[in-house]
Write a protein that holds these residues in place. Structure first.
Motif, PDB file in Angstrom:
ATOM      1  N   ALA A  16       0.827  -1.211   0.000  1.00 16.58           N
ATOM      2  CA  ALA A  16       0.000   0.000   0.000  1.00 16.58           C
ATOM      3  C   ALA A  16       0.860   1.260   0.000  1.00 16.58           C
ATOM      4  O   ALA A  16       0.558   2.238  -0.687  1.00 16.58           O
ATOM      5  N   ARG A  17       1.945   1.246   0.756  1.00 14.83           N
ATOM      6  CA  ARG A  17       2.829   2.411   0.793  1.00 14.83           C
ATOM      7  C   ARG A  17       3.462   2.662  -0.572  1.00 14.83           C
ATOM      8  O   ARG A  17       3.521   3.802  -1.051  1.00 14.83           O
ATOM      9  N   HIS A  18       3.946   1.588  -1.208  1.00  8.33           N
ATOM     10  CA  HIS A  18       4.623   1.753  -2.492  1.00  8.33           C
ATOM     11  C   HIS A  18       3.656   2.124  -3.605  1.00  8.33           C
ATOM     12  O   HIS A  18       4.010   2.915  -4.494  1.00  8.33           O
ATOM     13  N   LEU A  19       2.449   1.590  -3.577  1.00  3.29           N
ATOM     14  CA  LEU A  19       1.462   1.981  -4.586  1.00  3.29           C
ATOM     15  C   LEU A  19       1.142   3.461  -4.470  1.00  3.29           C
ATOM     16  O   LEU A  19       1.061   4.175  -5.484  1.00  3.29           O
ATOM     17  N   ASP A  22       4.266   5.602  -5.658  1.00  5.96           N
ATOM     18  CA  ASP A  22       4.722   5.521  -7.044  1.00  5.96           C
ATOM     19  C   ASP A  22       3.634   5.480  -8.101  1.00  5.96           C
ATOM     20  O   ASP A  22       3.919   5.769  -9.272  1.00  5.96           O
ATOM     21  N   PHE A  23       2.388   5.114  -7.727  1.00  5.51           N
ATOM     22  CA  PHE A  23       1.423   4.836  -8.784  1.00  5.51           C
ATOM     23  C   PHE A  23       0.035   5.445  -8.600  1.00  5.51           C
ATOM     24  O   PHE A  23      -0.512   5.995  -9.538  1.00  5.51           O
ATOM     25  N   THR A  24      -0.580   5.343  -7.431  1.00  8.95           N
ATOM     26  CA  THR A  24      -1.966   5.774  -7.296  1.00  8.95           C
ATOM     27  C   THR A  24      -2.307   6.037  -5.836  1.00  8.95           C
ATOM     28  O   THR A  24      -1.722   5.430  -4.932  1.00  8.95           O
ATOM     29  N   SER A  25      -3.254   6.917  -5.618  1.00 12.67           N
ATOM     30  CA  SER A  25      -3.793   7.137  -4.274  1.00 12.67           C
ATOM     31  C   SER A  25      -5.174   6.509  -4.130  1.00 12.67           C
ATOM     32  O   SER A  25      -5.791   6.610  -3.071  1.00 12.67           O
ATOM     33  N   SER A 200       7.386  -6.103  -1.834  1.00  8.69           N
ATOM     34  CA  SER A 200       6.192  -5.291  -2.079  1.00  8.69           C
ATOM     35  C   SER A 200       6.428  -4.244  -3.162  1.00  8.69           C
ATOM     36  O   SER A 200       5.569  -4.005  -4.021  1.00  8.69           O
ATOM     37  N   ARG A 201       7.603  -3.623  -3.139  1.00  9.89           N
ATOM     38  CA  ARG A 201       7.928  -2.606  -4.148  1.00  9.89           C
ATOM     39  C   ARG A 201       7.983  -3.234  -5.542  1.00  9.89           C
ATOM     40  O   ARG A 201       7.489  -2.655  -6.518  1.00  9.89           O
ATOM     41  N   ALA A 202       8.562  -4.428  -5.635  1.00 10.71           N
ATOM     42  CA  ALA A 202       8.642  -5.112  -6.920  1.00 10.71           C
ATOM     43  C   ALA A 202       7.263  -5.533  -7.400  1.00 10.71           C
ATOM     44  O   ALA A 202       6.955  -5.456  -8.602  1.00 10.71           O
ATOM     45  N   MET A 203       6.415  -5.963  -6.487  1.00 12.23           N
ATOM     46  CA  MET A 203       5.072  -6.377  -6.872  1.00 12.23           C
ATOM     47  C   MET A 203       4.240  -5.196  -7.370  1.00 12.23           C
ATOM     48  O   MET A 203       3.486  -5.309  -8.342  1.00 12.23           O
ATOM     49  N   ALA A 204       4.389  -4.045  -6.733  1.00 11.65           N
ATOM     50  CA  ALA A 204       3.701  -2.839  -7.198  1.00 11.65           C
ATOM     51  C   ALA A 204       4.158  -2.470  -8.607  1.00 11.65           C
ATOM     52  O   ALA A 204       3.350  -2.101  -9.468  1.00 11.65           O
ATOM     53  N   LEU A 206       5.484  -4.533 -10.912  1.00 10.19           N
ATOM     54  CA  LEU A 206       4.977  -5.521 -11.860  1.00 10.19           C
ATOM     55  C   LEU A 206       3.501  -5.299 -12.154  1.00 10.19           C
ATOM     56  O   LEU A 206       3.066  -5.359 -13.311  1.00 10.19           O
ATOM     57  N   GLY A 207       2.711  -5.051 -11.127  1.00 16.04           N
ATOM     58  CA  GLY A 207       1.283  -4.855 -11.318  1.00 16.04           C
ATOM     59  C   GLY A 207       0.949  -3.683 -12.203  1.00 16.04           C
ATOM     60  O   GLY A 207      -0.104  -3.664 -12.862  1.00 16.04           O
ATOM     61  N   ASN A 208       1.823  -2.701 -12.246  1.00 19.40           N
ATOM     62  CA  ASN A 208       1.595  -1.508 -13.052  1.00 19.40           C
ATOM     63  C   ASN A 208       2.445  -1.496 -14.320  1.00 19.40           C
ATOM     64  O   ASN A 208       2.660  -0.442 -14.914  1.00 19.40           O
TER      65      ASN A 208
END
Length: 315
Positions: A16-19, A22-25, A200-204, A206-208
């Motif tokens: 949740a922190r990395h998303l 880096d990507f979305t709120s 977690s950072r890598a998963m965020a 990959l997901g994006n």
């Protein structure tokens, strides 16, 4: 919206922190008792063993991350994991959501053979068998075109916060408390460990990454693998404590398992502590060359800094 199923564990919280960073709120956190990680998070309480609650948890999501875990209880794993995975796949199909699944290595051979994304599934017990079965169920759904998904696979953890792993529980927590660490079976074989914030950072990431879908990815680890002897020496230096430890023999673990069900249910994993564990994440590193993997020294230093106010350093 990006939704984390099983958001109360360390992987989910760091995800949740990395998303957000880096990507979305626009993030929804789902668990039985979810708590906000970011101020903007939306919370939803759900039991993923219930198909209707799972449908509600996924509704409106563009990307869904499955980071849920179950207690180290063999019977619950065998009974509940297939239901949970089926409910999540069906919900993602119904709501046309992409799925990012956080997987482990329990289904791999527990030998010194290097583990890659193409390694065969040769589990050593019931938990490994069921993890292999649910992963195959997801792979089948992907092959059938029912769902767009990514499988993110990680070896054993170590990390800050609420990280739950054998290494945290038997080595890191003991050393920080000024106690002797415990090592299973051997202290002279190489271990591959992943730092939970890296996972977690890598998963965020990959997901994006649209072209990452339809594949299995080994999440990135420090390739400077250490034996537990070396890991404890480094941890003791970083924490400023004495690096004492005991190697527990198989008969000692068997006796302990007679009164400790969690340890008894973890017995199928013991062979992995008798041989070098070489988990290979070259595919990820080649695709994302700018991703900075946390070294063991950096990771242990961060853990030490986090624990310092309440630790027993120097005892």
């Amino acid at each position: 919206m990006q939704t984390i199923l099983g958001a109360s564990g360390q992987i989910g919280r760091e995800l949740a922190r990395h998303l957000k960073r880096d990507f979305t709120s626009d993030i929804r956190l789902v668990s039985r008792r979810p708590q906000k990680v970011n101020d903007t998070d939306t919370l939803l309480s759900a039991d993923l063993l219930d198909p209707e609650q799972t449908l509600r948890a996924v509704e409106g999501s563009e990307i869904v991350y499955l980071t849920a875990g179950l207690p180290m209880n063999t019977q619950r794993w065998v009974e509940e994991w297939p239901i949970l995975m089926r409910n999540v796949i069906d919900a993602c199909v119904t709501h046309d959501a992409k799925l990012v699944y956080f997987d482990n290595t329990y289904m791999y051979p527990q030998t010194d053979r290097p583990q890659t994304e193409d390694s065969p599934f040769e589990p050593n017990g019931a938990k490994g068998k069921v993890r292999g079965e649910i992963t195959r169920a997801l792979l089948d759904a992907m092959a059938q075109g029912r769902v767009q998904a990514i499988i993110c696979r990680a070896p054993e953890f170590y990390g800050p916060g609420r990280t739950q792993s054998i290494t945290n529980a038997t080595v890191i927590d003991h050393l920080i408390a000024g106690k002797s660490a415990k090592v299973f079976l051997r202290d002279d074989v190489l271990r591959t460990l992943i730092y939970t914030p890296d996972a977690s950072r890598a998963m965020a990431l990959l997901g994006n990454t649209p072209d990452a879908y339809g594949q299995t990815w080994h999440l990135p680890c420090d390739d400077n693998r250490l034996t537990y002897r070396q890991f404890i020496e480094l941890a003791a230096e970083v924490f400023g404590v004495e690096g004492s430890y005991t190697v527990l023999k198989r008969w000692q673990l068997w006796l302990a398992g007679l009164i400790n069900k969690t340890l008894r249910d973890a017995a199928e994993l013991l062979p992995r502590y008798t041989a070098d564990n070489i988990f290979v994440s070259d595919k990820f590193k080649a695709r994302f060359p700018d991703f900075q993997v946390t070294t063991f020294r950096q990771g242990l230093s961060a853990i030490g800094d986090e624990r310092a106010p309440s630790s027993n350093y120097g005892n």
